[in-house]
Design a protein around this motif. Structure first.
Motif, short mmCIF file in Angstrom:
data_model
loop_
_atom_site.label_atom_id
_atom_site.label_comp_id
_atom_site.label_asym_id
_atom_site.label_seq_id
_atom_site.Cartn_x
_atom_site.Cartn_y
_atom_site.Cartn_z
N VAL A 130 -11.33 -63.36 -5.99
CA VAL A 130 -12.45 -62.75 -5.26
C VAL A 130 -13.17 -61.75 -6.15
O VAL A 130 -12.54 -60.87 -6.76
CB VAL A 130 -11.95 -62.02 -3.99
CG1 VAL A 130 -13.13 -61.45 -3.20
CG2 VAL A 130 -11.13 -62.97 -3.13
N VAL A 131 -14.50 -61.87 -6.21
CA VAL A 131 -15.34 -60.95 -6.98
C VAL A 131 -16.48 -60.48 -6.08
O VAL A 131 -17.10 -61.30 -5.38
CB VAL A 131 -15.91 -61.63 -8.24
CG1 VAL A 131 -16.95 -60.73 -8.93
CG2 VAL A 131 -14.80 -61.99 -9.21
N VAL A 132 -16.76 -59.18 -6.10
CA VAL A 132 -17.89 -58.61 -5.35
C VAL A 132 -18.68 -57.69 -6.26
O VAL A 132 -18.09 -56.84 -6.94
CB VAL A 132 -17.42 -57.81 -4.11
CG1 VAL A 132 -18.62 -57.21 -3.37
CG2 VAL A 132 -16.59 -58.68 -3.18
N THR A 133 -19.99 -57.86 -6.29
CA THR A 133 -20.86 -56.93 -7.01
C THR A 133 -22.03 -56.56 -6.10
O THR A 133 -22.35 -57.28 -5.15
CB THR A 133 -21.41 -57.55 -8.31
OG1 THR A 133 -22.11 -58.76 -8.01
CG2 THR A 133 -20.29 -57.83 -9.31
N VAL A 134 -22.65 -55.44 -6.40
CA VAL A 134 -23.78 -54.95 -5.62
C VAL A 134 -24.91 -54.59 -6.59
O VAL A 134 -24.67 -53.97 -7.63
CB VAL A 134 -23.40 -53.69 -4.80
CG1 VAL A 134 -24.55 -53.29 -3.88
CG2 VAL A 134 -22.14 -53.95 -3.98
N TYR B 274 -15.70 -55.25 -7.51
CA TYR B 274 -14.40 -55.53 -6.92
C TYR B 274 -13.91 -56.84 -7.50
O TYR B 274 -14.59 -57.86 -7.44
CB TYR B 274 -14.52 -55.66 -5.40
CG TYR B 274 -13.24 -56.07 -4.69
CD1 TYR B 274 -12.32 -55.12 -4.26
CD2 TYR B 274 -12.95 -57.42 -4.46
CE1 TYR B 274 -11.15 -55.50 -3.60
CE2 TYR B 274 -11.79 -57.81 -3.81
CZ TYR B 274 -10.89 -56.83 -3.38
OH TYR B 274 -9.74 -57.21 -2.74
N VAL B 275 -12.71 -56.82 -8.10
CA VAL B 275 -12.15 -58.03 -8.70
C VAL B 275 -10.68 -58.15 -8.31
O VAL B 275 -9.85 -57.33 -8.72
CB VAL B 275 -12.27 -58.02 -10.25
CG1 VAL B 275 -11.73 -59.33 -10.82
CG2 VAL B 275 -13.70 -57.80 -10.68
N VAL C 240 -24.54 -64.31 -0.59
CA VAL C 240 -25.36 -63.16 -0.94
C VAL C 240 -25.94 -62.57 0.34
O VAL C 240 -26.61 -63.28 1.10
CB VAL C 240 -26.51 -63.54 -1.90
CG1 VAL C 240 -27.33 -62.30 -2.26
CG2 VAL C 240 -25.96 -64.19 -3.16
N TRP C 241 -25.68 -61.30 0.57
CA TRP C 241 -26.23 -60.58 1.71
C TRP C 241 -27.36 -59.67 1.25
O TRP C 241 -27.22 -58.97 0.24
CB TRP C 241 -25.18 -59.67 2.36
CG TRP C 241 -24.13 -60.32 3.19
CD1 TRP C 241 -24.08 -60.38 4.55
CD2 TRP C 241 -22.93 -60.94 2.74
NE1 TRP C 241 -22.94 -61.02 4.97
CE2 TRP C 241 -22.22 -61.37 3.87
CE3 TRP C 241 -22.38 -61.19 1.46
CZ2 TRP C 241 -20.99 -62.04 3.78
CZ3 TRP C 241 -21.17 -61.85 1.37
CH2 TRP C 241 -20.49 -62.27 2.52
N LEU D 289 -20.86 -62.06 -3.35
CA LEU D 289 -19.44 -62.36 -3.19
C LEU D 289 -19.17 -63.74 -3.77
O LEU D 289 -19.90 -64.70 -3.47
CB LEU D 289 -19.06 -62.36 -1.71
CG LEU D 289 -17.71 -62.99 -1.35
CD1 LEU D 289 -16.55 -62.13 -1.85
CD2 LEU D 289 -17.60 -63.19 0.16
N GLN D 290 -18.12 -63.86 -4.57
CA GLN D 290 -17.70 -65.16 -5.11
C GLN D 290 -16.22 -65.34 -4.88
O GLN D 290 -15.42 -64.42 -5.13
CB GLN D 290 -18.01 -65.25 -6.60
CG GLN D 290 -17.60 -66.58 -7.23
CD GLN D 290 -18.09 -66.71 -8.66
OE1 GLN D 290 -19.28 -66.54 -8.93
NE2 GLN D 290 -17.19 -67.02 -9.57
#
Length: 287
Positions: free
Chosen positions: A113-117, A6-7, A35-36, A91-92
């Motif tokens: 916002v950046v999200v990676t998994v 997600y960017v 980080v979760w 998440l950043q």
């Protein structure tokens, strides 16, 4: 299946994910992250991580890019699209994109916002915990606001590289008083000679670890004597047990420091029981 990131409002293949070259996170480390741990597709320690995120942003005067509820939807959708059940969610949030200048942008810009998994092999992590890990020490050389979870992690990266070159998993920072502050990506704990569980207090220059906070509660519920009190490297070497905590490591026994054996050289009963209890709590409260 390709990984999805997600960017800034869009879900895109990770290989195609990009941020602007004048993103302040990239150029000035003007950004925070969280980080979760992910258990069965659910976010562990949700309240603690969101509270720390909001505090870190406030300390840097960066606006929350969206409500906590909306951000939760984004995080969960990233998990769903990646089809990962056991793993980590990163998440950043940076101050945003602006012409390069050390001072904040004159005209407000939207946070980026950046999200990676990523996937975690739980069987492998359990095997590592059952064996225990080694750490090395390194002089404390970080800035005075390690309580803010920023992306300015160069000292941490150098410490981790030192650990890797020594065949260790983590590095512990040791301050000018000879006290262990924390790990490069974890909080540090010992069970001292009197059987007291000890970890550095958050009034010191350490990260307010979310796993640490939950584990303090878990340990007290288990009837352990707990003290948020610093310990020296010498006390760590003489300890009955040692371990580290973090979203990635959970509760991970330490069996050697700088090549010297801790306790009997194998994971101790306190650390292993706390690992079990923490995972049990994390799964029960994940969302």
């Amino acid at each position: 299946m390709s990984r999805i990131a997600y960017v800034n409002g869009r879900f895109v293949p990770k290989a195609d994910a990009m941020v602007h070259i004048e993103d302040r996170g990239y150029q000035l480390a003007d950004a925070v992250y969280e980080v979760w741990a992910l258990f069965d597709g659910k976010l562990a320690d949700p309240e603690g991580h969101f509270a720390r995120l909001e505090r870190s942003l406030a300390e840097l005067s960066i606006d929350m890019p969206m409500s906590r509820a909306a951000l939760t939807v984004v995080l969960k959708e990233a998990v769903r699209r990646n089809r990962i059940r056991e793993g980590l969610v990163y998440l950043q949030i940076s101050r945003g994109v602006a012409r390069r200048d050390h001072a904040f942008p004159t005209e407000p810009v939207a946070p980026a916002v950046v999200v990676t998994v990523s996937r975690v092999d739980r069987a492998a992590t359990e095997a590592r915990a059952a064996k225990g890990v080694a750490v090395v020490t390194t002089p404390e050389n970080r800035w005075g606001r390690c309580d803010i979870k920023t992306v300015g992690l160069l000292p941490n990266a150098l410490a981790k590289q030192k650990a890797r070159e020594a065949g260790a998993v983590e590095a512990w920072f040791v301050d000018e008083l000879g006290l262990v502050t924390e790990g490069a990506s974890s909080n540090a704990w010992i069970v001292d000679g009197d059987g007291v569980l000890r970890t550095r207090d958050t009034q010191a220059n350490i990260l307010r670890g979310v796993t640490r906070l939950t584990l303090l509660d878990v340990a007290r519920e288990a009837g352990l004597k707990v003290e948020e009190r610093p310990f020296t490297l010498e006390e760590a070497l003489a300890a009955k047990e040692a371990f580290i905590t973090g979203a990635g490591s959970l509760v991970l026994p330490v069996v050697a420091v700088d090549g010297k054996t801790i306790g009997g050289g194998s994971p101790g009963p306190v650390a292993m029981e706390l690992r079990r209890l923490y995972i049990e709590r994390a799964k029960a409260t994940a969302v």
